[in-house]
Design an enzyme around this catalytic site. Structure first.
Site, PDB file in Angstrom:
ATOM      1  CG  ASN A   9      -0.616  -0.312   0.768  1.00 20.27           C
ATOM      2  OD1 ASN A   9       0.041   0.579   0.238  1.00 20.27           O
ATOM      3  ND2 ASN A   9      -1.409  -1.130   0.088  1.00 20.27           N
ATOM      4  CE  LYS A  11      -4.702   0.415   0.053  1.00 19.68           C
ATOM      5  NZ  LYS A  11      -6.051  -0.103  -0.117  1.00 19.68           N
ATOM      6  CG  HIS A  96      -2.626  -4.023  -2.924  1.00 18.67           C
ATOM      7  ND1 HIS A  96      -3.824  -3.575  -3.413  1.00 18.67           N
ATOM      8  CD2 HIS A  96      -2.693  -3.899  -1.574  1.00 18.67           C
ATOM      9  CE1 HIS A  96      -4.579  -3.180  -2.389  1.00 18.67           C
ATOM     10  NE2 HIS A  96      -3.910  -3.370  -1.266  1.00 18.67           N
ATOM     11  CD  GLU A  98      -5.897  -0.686  -3.710  1.00 17.71           C
ATOM     12  OE1 GLU A  98      -4.812  -0.100  -3.572  1.00 17.71           O
ATOM     13  OE2 GLU A  98      -6.742  -0.791  -2.789  1.00 17.71           O
ATOM     14  CD  GLU A 168      -4.392  -6.294   1.543  1.00 17.23           C
ATOM     15  OE1 GLU A 168      -4.286  -5.567   2.523  1.00 17.23           O
ATOM     16  OE2 GLU A 168      -4.243  -5.884   0.375  1.00 17.23           O
ATOM     17  N   GLY A 174     -11.029  -1.053   1.857  1.00 19.78           N
ATOM     18  CA  GLY A 174     -11.542   0.312   1.740  1.00 19.78           C
ATOM     19  C   GLY A 174     -13.059   0.402   1.789  1.00 19.78           C
ATOM     20  CB  SER A 214     -12.253  -2.559   6.449  1.00 18.30           C
ATOM     21  OG  SER A 214     -12.594  -2.009   5.190  1.00 18.30           O
TER      22      SER A 214
HETATM   23  P1  13P Z   1      -7.969  -0.587   3.931  1.00 21.26           P
HETATM   24  O1  13P Z   1      -7.359  -0.871   5.287  1.00 21.26           O
HETATM   25  O2  13P Z   1      -8.072   0.862   3.612  1.00 21.26           O
HETATM   26  O3  13P Z   1      -9.237  -1.361   3.724  1.00 21.26           O
HETATM   27  O4  13P Z   1      -6.926  -1.161   2.853  1.00 21.26           O
HETATM   28  C1  13P Z   1      -6.424  -2.428   3.005  1.00 21.26           C
HETATM   29  C2  13P Z   1      -5.331  -2.640   2.019  1.00 21.26           C
HETATM   30  O5  13P Z   1      -5.567  -2.695   0.832  1.00 21.26           O
HETATM   31  C3  13P Z   1      -3.965  -2.730   2.531  1.00 21.26           C
HETATM   32  O6  13P Z   1      -3.098  -3.144   1.538  1.00 21.26           O
END
Ligand code: 13P
Length: 251
Positions: A9, A11, A96, A98, A168, A174, A214
């Site tokens: 992803n 982002k 997601h 976010e 997740e 992150g 992560s």
């Molecule tokens: P990270 O791997 O940067 O923690 O992000 C995970 C994520 O949100 C994948 O959609």
């Protein structure tokens, strides 16, 4: 059939030229290699068509990060599921954390997005997961159950069979804090049990449930060795071939 999947992803990272370069490098790195999972890269909307032109759609597959909850029309700035499909995208990340946290996406809105994605033959990678306070209060099971029930449980068995889930935990995204393999296995098994209760054990067994938060080259092998963890949704580590490829090869 349950598949192992490692999906990146991206982002809101990489300009168009950087995105094309990364996709090309990944395709080149995987050419002629046998890997034990499907590899998907989910890119910003503007990258999709150009990235699709430099991957083969088999060794490396394409996905989007979101889609509109409406079919078409006067929705300035939105991108429909049909538009995504027309770029060659095969997957779309929906729900997601976010999107839920920063853009007010509710379970009801996500239900519409899932429906439209499926109508356009896109495979939703549907994200669920609890925030830290919910985990600390021991409410993680309740939270993921409600997210799944309210967005997905109106689907027919046939349609549900097309969904990929991604657990997740928001506290792991992150942050460098990964769920332990045992924590991941425990909740993935719980998620599969909810699916079994609703759609039957066969459908539950066939559903891919990815872990995200992560995940990296150092922890992927242990996470993926759990019987109910069928791959990963990878953020930061998906932005470079040298950090993404080892995760793909962890299977
Ligand atoms: P990270 O791997 O940067 O923690 O992000 C995970 C994520 O949100 C994948 O959609």
């Amino acid at each position: 059939m349950r598949k192992n999947i490692v999906a990146g992803n991206w982002k809101m990272n990489k300009n168009l030229q950087e995105g094309i370069e990364l996709a090309k490098e990944l395709q080149a790195a995987l050419n002629g290699k046998t890997v034990k999972c499907d590899v998907v890269i989910c890119t910003p909307f503007i990258h999709l068509a150009s990235v699709n032109a430099v991957i083969d759609g088999k060794t490396v597959r394409l996905g989007a990060e979101n889609c509109a909850d409406k079919v078409s029309g006067a929705y300035t700035g939105e991108v429909s599921a049909a538009m995504l499909a027309s770029t060659g995208a095969q997957y779309v990340i929906l729900g997601h954390s976010e999107r839920r946290a920063y853009y007010g996406e509710t379970n009801a809105i996500l239900k519409e997005k899932v429906k439209l994605a499926l109508e356009n033959n896109l495979i939703p990678i549907f994200c669920i997961g609890e925030v830290l306070e919910e985990r600390e209060a021991g409410k993680q099971n309740e939270v993921v159950k409600t997210q799944i029930e309210e967005s997905l449980f109106d689907l027919s068995t046939e349609d549900f069979g097309k969904i990929v889930l991604a657990y997740e935990p928001v506290w792991a995204i992150g942050t460098g804090k990964t769920a332990t393999p045992a924590q991941a296995q425990e909740i993935h098994a719980y998620i599969r049990s909810i699916l079994a209760a609703k759609y039957g054990q066969a459908v539950a067994n066939d559903t891919s449930i990815l872990y995200g938060g992560s995940a990296n080259a150092g922890n992927a092998k242990e996470l993926f060795s759990n019987p109910d963890v069928d791959g990963g949704l990878i953020g930061g580590a998906a932005l470079k071939v040298e950090t993404f490829l080892p995760i793909v090869e962890a299977f």
